[in-house]
Design a protein around this motif. Structure first.
Motif, PDB file in Angstrom:
ATOM      1  N   ASP A 125       0.870  -1.176   0.000  1.00 30.65           N
ATOM      2  CA  ASP A 125       0.000   0.000   0.000  1.00 30.65           C
ATOM      3  C   ASP A 125       0.903   1.221   0.000  1.00 30.65           C
ATOM      4  OD1 ASP A 125      -1.919  -1.919   0.267  1.00 30.65           O
ATOM      5  OD2 ASP A 125      -2.548  -1.350   2.283  1.00 30.65           O
ATOM      6  N   LEU A 126       0.869   1.974  -1.081  1.00 34.06           N
ATOM      7  CA  LEU A 126       1.809   3.078  -1.267  1.00 34.06           C
ATOM      8  C   LEU A 126       1.066   4.326  -1.717  1.00 34.06           C
ATOM      9  CD1 LEU A 126       4.782   4.040  -1.454  1.00 34.06           C
ATOM     10  CD2 LEU A 126       4.792   3.218  -3.812  1.00 34.06           C
ATOM     11  N   TYR A 127       1.168   5.379  -0.920  1.00 32.93           N
ATOM     12  CA  TYR A 127       0.515   6.651  -1.229  1.00 32.93           C
ATOM     13  C   TYR A 127       1.550   7.777  -1.221  1.00 32.93           C
ATOM     14  CZ  TYR A 127      -3.934   4.295  -0.356  1.00 32.93           C
ATOM     15  OH  TYR A 127      -5.014   3.438  -0.396  1.00 32.93           O
ATOM     16  N   PRO A 128       2.436   7.815  -2.219  1.00 28.25           N
ATOM     17  CA  PRO A 128       3.425   8.905  -2.238  1.00 28.25           C
ATOM     18  C   PRO A 128       2.732  10.262  -2.332  1.00 28.25           C
ATOM     19  CG  PRO A 128       3.427   7.717  -4.314  1.00 28.25           C
ATOM     20  CD  PRO A 128       2.577   6.930  -3.376  1.00 28.25           C
ATOM     21  N   GLN A 129       3.319  11.246  -1.667  1.00 26.71           N
ATOM     22  CA  GLN A 129       2.809  12.618  -1.636  1.00 26.71           C
ATOM     23  C   GLN A 129       1.531  12.751  -0.816  1.00 26.71           C
ATOM     24  OE1 GLN A 129       2.851  14.450  -5.571  1.00 26.71           O
ATOM     25  NE2 GLN A 129       4.482  13.072  -6.208  1.00 26.71           N
ATOM     26  N   ILE A 173      14.576 -11.373   3.162  1.00 25.39           N
ATOM     27  CA  ILE A 173      14.708 -11.429   4.621  1.00 25.39           C
ATOM     28  C   ILE A 173      13.639 -12.350   5.211  1.00 25.39           C
ATOM     29  CG2 ILE A 173      14.414 -10.093   6.745  1.00 25.39           C
ATOM     30  CD1 ILE A 173      15.700  -7.725   5.316  1.00 25.39           C
ATOM     31  N   ALA A 174      12.413 -12.265   4.667  1.00 28.95           N
ATOM     32  CA  ALA A 174      11.304 -13.069   5.183  1.00 28.95           C
ATOM     33  C   ALA A 174      11.331 -14.507   4.687  1.00 28.95           C
ATOM     34  CB  ALA A 174       9.975 -12.416   4.808  1.00 28.95           C
ATOM     35  N   GLY A 175      12.266 -14.831   3.784  1.00 26.57           N
ATOM     36  CA  GLY A 175      12.316 -16.187   3.246  1.00 26.57           C
ATOM     37  C   GLY A 175      11.247 -16.462   2.209  1.00 26.57           C
ATOM     38  N   ILE A 176      10.747 -15.408   1.568  1.00 31.16           N
ATOM     39  CA  ILE A 176       9.718 -15.558   0.538  1.00 31.16           C
ATOM     40  C   ILE A 176      10.402 -15.681  -0.819  1.00 31.16           C
ATOM     41  CG2 ILE A 176       7.736 -14.459  -0.585  1.00 31.16           C
ATOM     42  CD1 ILE A 176       7.207 -13.054   2.126  1.00 31.16           C
ATOM     43  N   PRO A 177      10.178 -16.757  -1.550  1.00 30.48           N
ATOM     44  CA  PRO A 177      10.911 -16.996  -2.796  1.00 30.48           C
ATOM     45  C   PRO A 177      10.549 -16.016  -3.903  1.00 30.48           C
ATOM     46  CG  PRO A 177       9.189 -18.632  -2.523  1.00 30.48           C
ATOM     47  CD  PRO A 177       9.238 -17.844  -1.238  1.00 30.48           C
ATOM     48  N   ARG A 178      11.405 -15.958  -4.890  1.00 29.56           N
ATOM     49  CA  ARG A 178      11.237 -15.003  -5.983  1.00 29.56           C
ATOM     50  C   ARG A 178       9.993 -15.275  -6.827  1.00 29.56           C
ATOM     51  NH1 ARG A 178      14.139 -10.970  -7.919  1.00 29.56           N
ATOM     52  NH2 ARG A 178      13.826 -10.343 -10.089  1.00 29.56           N
ATOM     53  N   ARG A 179       9.506 -16.508  -6.787  1.00 30.78           N
ATOM     54  CA  ARG A 179       8.312 -16.799  -7.578  1.00 30.78           C
ATOM     55  C   ARG A 179       7.087 -16.041  -7.078  1.00 30.78           C
ATOM     56  NH1 ARG A 179       4.740 -19.239  -4.752  1.00 30.78           N
ATOM     57  NH2 ARG A 179       5.278 -20.585  -2.975  1.00 30.78           N
ATOM     58  N   ALA A 180       7.097 -15.586  -5.814  1.00 31.50           N
ATOM     59  CA  ALA A 180       5.969 -14.820  -5.278  1.00 31.50           C
ATOM     60  C   ALA A 180       5.850 -13.496  -6.020  1.00 31.50           C
ATOM     61  CB  ALA A 180       6.150 -14.563  -3.786  1.00 31.50           C
ATOM     62  N   ARG A 181       4.667 -13.150  -6.418  1.00 27.49           N
ATOM     63  CA  ARG A 181       4.436 -11.926  -7.173  1.00 27.49           C
ATOM     64  C   ARG A 181       4.276 -10.725  -6.244  1.00 27.49           C
ATOM     65  NH1 ARG A 181       0.630 -13.159 -12.441  1.00 27.49           N
ATOM     66  NH2 ARG A 181       1.923 -14.844 -13.308  1.00 27.49           N
ATOM     67  N   LEU A 182       4.563  -9.546  -6.791  1.00 30.87           N
ATOM     68  CA  LEU A 182       4.317  -8.301  -6.081  1.00 30.87           C
ATOM     69  C   LEU A 182       3.042  -7.671  -6.620  1.00 30.87           C
ATOM     70  CD1 LEU A 182       7.865  -6.652  -5.867  1.00 30.87           C
ATOM     71  CD2 LEU A 182       6.659  -7.960  -4.108  1.00 30.87           C
ATOM     72  N   HIS A 183       2.194  -7.223  -5.715  1.00 35.89           N
ATOM     73  CA  HIS A 183       0.976  -6.510  -6.082  1.00 35.89           C
ATOM     74  C   HIS A 183       1.042  -5.084  -5.524  1.00 35.89           C
ATOM     75  CE1 HIS A 183      -1.831 -10.295  -6.432  1.00 35.89           C
ATOM     76  NE2 HIS A 183      -0.764 -10.377  -7.200  1.00 35.89           N
ATOM     77  N   VAL A 184       0.471  -4.143  -6.230  1.00 35.96           N
ATOM     78  CA  VAL A 184       0.206  -2.826  -5.658  1.00 35.96           C
ATOM     79  C   VAL A 184      -1.234  -2.879  -5.171  1.00 35.96           C
ATOM     80  CG1 VAL A 184       0.103  -0.338  -6.047  1.00 35.96           C
ATOM     81  CG2 VAL A 184       1.862  -1.715  -7.186  1.00 35.96           C
ATOM     82  N   SER A 185      -1.399  -3.117  -3.874  1.00 35.90           N
ATOM     83  CA  SER A 185      -2.736  -3.352  -3.324  1.00 35.90           C
ATOM     84  C   SER A 185      -3.529  -2.068  -3.154  1.00 35.90           C
ATOM     85  CB  SER A 185      -2.626  -4.073  -1.971  1.00 35.90           C
ATOM     86  OG  SER A 185      -1.990  -5.321  -2.117  1.00 35.90           O
ATOM     87  N   GLU A 186      -2.848  -0.991  -2.780  1.00 36.79           N
ATOM     88  CA  GLU A 186      -3.507   0.304  -2.623  1.00 36.79           C
ATOM     89  C   GLU A 186      -2.564   1.390  -3.122  1.00 36.79           C
ATOM     90  OE1 GLU A 186      -4.988   1.122   1.288  1.00 36.79           O
ATOM     91  OE2 GLU A 186      -5.740  -0.931   1.571  1.00 36.79           O
ATOM     92  N   ASN A 187      -3.134   2.350  -3.844  1.00 38.44           N
ATOM     93  CA  ASN A 187      -2.353   3.476  -4.356  1.00 38.44           C
ATOM     94  C   ASN A 187      -3.329   4.576  -4.718  1.00 38.44           C
ATOM     95  OD1 ASN A 187      -1.178   4.681  -7.303  1.00 38.44           O
ATOM     96  ND2 ASN A 187       0.251   4.679  -5.583  1.00 38.44           N
ATOM     97  N   GLY A 188      -2.956   5.828  -4.482  1.00 39.62           N
ATOM     98  CA  GLY A 188      -3.875   6.896  -4.855  1.00 39.62           C
ATOM     99  C   GLY A 188      -3.363   8.273  -4.497  1.00 39.62           C
ATOM    100  N   PHE A 189      -4.023   9.262  -5.097  1.00 39.90           N
ATOM    101  CA  PHE A 189      -3.664  10.660  -4.906  1.00 39.90           C
ATOM    102  C   PHE A 189      -4.967  11.455  -4.818  1.00 39.90           C
ATOM    103  CE2 PHE A 189      -0.511   8.455  -7.377  1.00 39.90           C
ATOM    104  CZ  PHE A 189       0.669   8.752  -6.723  1.00 39.90           C
TER     105      PHE A 189
END
Length: 252
Positions: free
Chosen positions: A173-177, A208-224
């Motif tokens: 969850d990333l809300y820059p600005q 660090i968490a031991g989560i393998p590279r096959r795990a995908r990244l999602h942008v779950s929340e974002n907005g301005f």
């Protein structure tokens, strides 16, 4: 709202997944908790949308930490069995922003035992989905941006290898600005913040968490948000910049 979602989807034939929320508190009946999303899931399916369901961890303060974690994991298993009967459910998020304390109305990080609930909930959900013969239901969790290294280390310590293997995706969850502002403004700064966070997750946090590279990244929340200092045109520019930044690093 369904008309607005259909306009947003347009004629694109790619899957369009709706992010829906429900909450476990250890007091409300299972039927009532699931009723908060069941109607939306059914209506979404009728309109051709897929669904990803967030199972928030909000235990009543009268519960012991151990009792809360055990109860939540039991709820997760039941929720997977229940939701696996609906073909347009394709994802589950276990807890919500477990790394954020002191905001109990918005995030789960203020509730005792949340990290244990996250680790055990992910493992339980993964196993329950396979037992329900729904390996297509992908299991993950989210964090608010800039989750500290100690948070990721605790997940590894509690989950060991079995936790990492059970994670299909990790959302941010990333809300820059806005509340994650660095002081810089404009589309270039928003894009830079997005790229930096996604790279930090992939290269530093997940290992660090031991989560393998096959795990995908999602942008779950974002907005301005629009308001006195930002009109709709600027909001659109910032959102476009964020989306382009995601596309630029998706293969890195």
């Amino acid at each position: 709202r369904w008309g607005a979602l259909e306009r947003l989807r347009g004629s694109d034939s790619r899957p369009f997944v709706l992010h829906l929320y429900t909450s476990w508190d250890g007091r409300t009946s299972f039927r009532e908790v699931m009723s908060w999303v069941d109607d939306d899931i059914a209506t979404a399916g009728a309109h051709g949308f897929l669904a990803e369901v967030v199972l928030r961890y909000r235990p009543d303060r009268s519960l012991s930490t151990r009792g809360a974690v055990v109860g939540y994991v039991r709820f997760v298993r039941a929720a997977v069995r229940h939701l696996s009967r609906t073909r347009n459910v394709v994802g589950l998020q276990i807890t919500n922003e477990a790394n954020v304390p002191h905001q109990p109305d918005a995030s789960d990080g203020d509730y005792p035992g949340v990290e244990r609930a996250l680790v055990r909930g992910v493992r339980a959900a993964n196993l329950a989905a396979r037992r329900a013969r729904r390996p297509d239901i992908k299991i993950g969790f989210n964090v608010a941006a800039d989750a500290p290294r100690v948070f990721w280390r605790r997940l590894r310590e509690q989950g060991r290898r079995s936790f990492g293997r059970a994670v299909d995706w990790v959302g941010v969850d990333l809300y820059p600005q806005t509340w994650t502002s660095t002081g810089d403004r404009g589309p270039r700064a928003a894009a830079a913040a997005m790229r930096a966070e996604l790279r930090r997750l992939r290269r530093v946090a997940l290992p660090i968490a031991g989560i393998p590279r096959r795990a995908r990244l999602h942008v779950s929340e974002n907005g301005f948000p629009t308001g006195a200092t930002r009109d709709g045109n600027e909001q659109a520019e910032l959102l476009a910049a964020a989306i382009e930044a995601v596309a630029s690093v998706r293969r890195s």
